[in-house]
Design a protein around this motif. Sequence first.
Motif, PDB file in Angstrom:
ATOM      1  N   VAL A   1      38.121  38.869  41.256  1.00 43.41           N
ATOM      2  CA  VAL A   1      37.919  39.277  39.871  1.00 43.41           C
ATOM      3  C   VAL A   1      39.003  38.645  38.996  1.00 43.41           C
ATOM      4  N   ASP A   2      38.600  38.159  37.843  1.00 42.10           N
ATOM      5  CA  ASP A   2      39.558  37.623  36.873  1.00 42.10           C
ATOM      6  C   ASP A   2      40.349  38.778  36.264  1.00 42.10           C
ATOM      7  N   ALA A   3      41.663  38.776  36.498  1.00 43.08           N
ATOM      8  CA  ALA A   3      42.516  39.856  36.002  1.00 43.08           C
ATOM      9  C   ALA A   3      43.170  39.531  34.665  1.00 43.08           C
ATOM     10  N   ASP A   4      42.866  38.370  34.104  1.00 46.22           N
ATOM     11  CA  ASP A   4      43.472  37.956  32.841  1.00 46.22           C
ATOM     12  C   ASP A   4      42.512  38.236  31.694  1.00 46.22           C
ATOM     13  N   PRO A   5      42.909  39.054  30.704  1.00 45.34           N
ATOM     14  CA  PRO A   5      41.989  39.389  29.608  1.00 45.34           C
ATOM     15  C   PRO A   5      41.831  38.283  28.581  1.00 45.34           C
ATOM     16  N   THR A   6      42.639  37.213  28.683  1.00 44.78           N
ATOM     17  CA  THR A   6      42.544  36.110  27.727  1.00 44.78           C
ATOM     18  C   THR A   6      41.563  35.064  28.249  1.00 44.78           C
TER      19      THR A   6
END
Length: 332
Positions: free
Chosen positions: A48-53
């Motif tokens: 899962v992509d944990a970066d909100p940007t």
Amino acid sequence: MVSRYCLRLAKALVLLVLPTVAPAEEAPRFVLPVACELGRDCFIQNYVDADPTSSSRDHQCGTLSYDGHNGTDFRLPTMAAQRAGVEVLAAAAGKVLRRREGVADESVRGNGGASVKGVECGNAVLIEHADGWQTQYCHMARGSLRVEVGDQVEAGQPIGRIGLSGLTEYPHLHFIVRHRGEIADPFAFEASPNACGGGRKLWEPALLPLLEYRPRSVLNAGFAAASVSMAALEAGDTEQKPGIGAPALVAYVRGIGLKAGDLQTLVLTGPAGQELAKHEAQKLERNQAQSLVFAGVRKPAAGWDRGTYRARYRVLRDGNVVLERDFDIDLK
């Protein structure tokens, strides 16, 4: 002196005015959703992509994700492995909420994403669990689904097979976890923002050693009788081992999760330990989801010496070995 009756009455009155605290919800403990051995028969390609940007990072602040990726990808090494059949399993007990069947098993590498618009998840199943939890299973093989809407399933129950349907270029299961409609990372549930390795793991405790984070992995390694292409490797056409009459002997390795700055080397040696071929790649200029290297030699005029031929693959970073695989073949 206060009587025992008065003490009991006072305690009862205190209990009446104390606020009621609801018990904390138990997070599920998931079983592995694929019937394969991690690190051997299947591999985690992305988390899962944990970066909100608009950037991306996995739960360990590593490179095994991409922007907006909302699940965990359990990848098979070849299409031959997919055709042999690898079951997808319900990760926890629940009820089948939705399913989709009939999407073709075709890589979008040639047709592009527009060909699967609206069915990006491919053949899929959505299972509802207790306390607002859901799991979703994408890219399953056409004709493989074994459950219907409304079915009750148990943890570990087969629900289909890994396929190549929907928005994908290689055979894998895209496994999504949601809690009350929000994406939940089963490797880092409720992790603090920008944390590396934080949060709770939602897997059965016995699985944790198997699910240990590997920043890089060897997806394929072996020998062929001719040069190796990525397409042939993906199809599984290189799985037949060369024999004593082979016109050439080529050692090959496909690594995944390699990083900018990594240096790959592959050395092929003969039965007497003599170096027959060596490939030293340029340092990678960028992160690569996968990378293929090979080293080979043509059959000598006098034929192959009988015995064991060995290959050693290494990935070095700043002079340190960060990934290594030794493999061999007997020519008799």
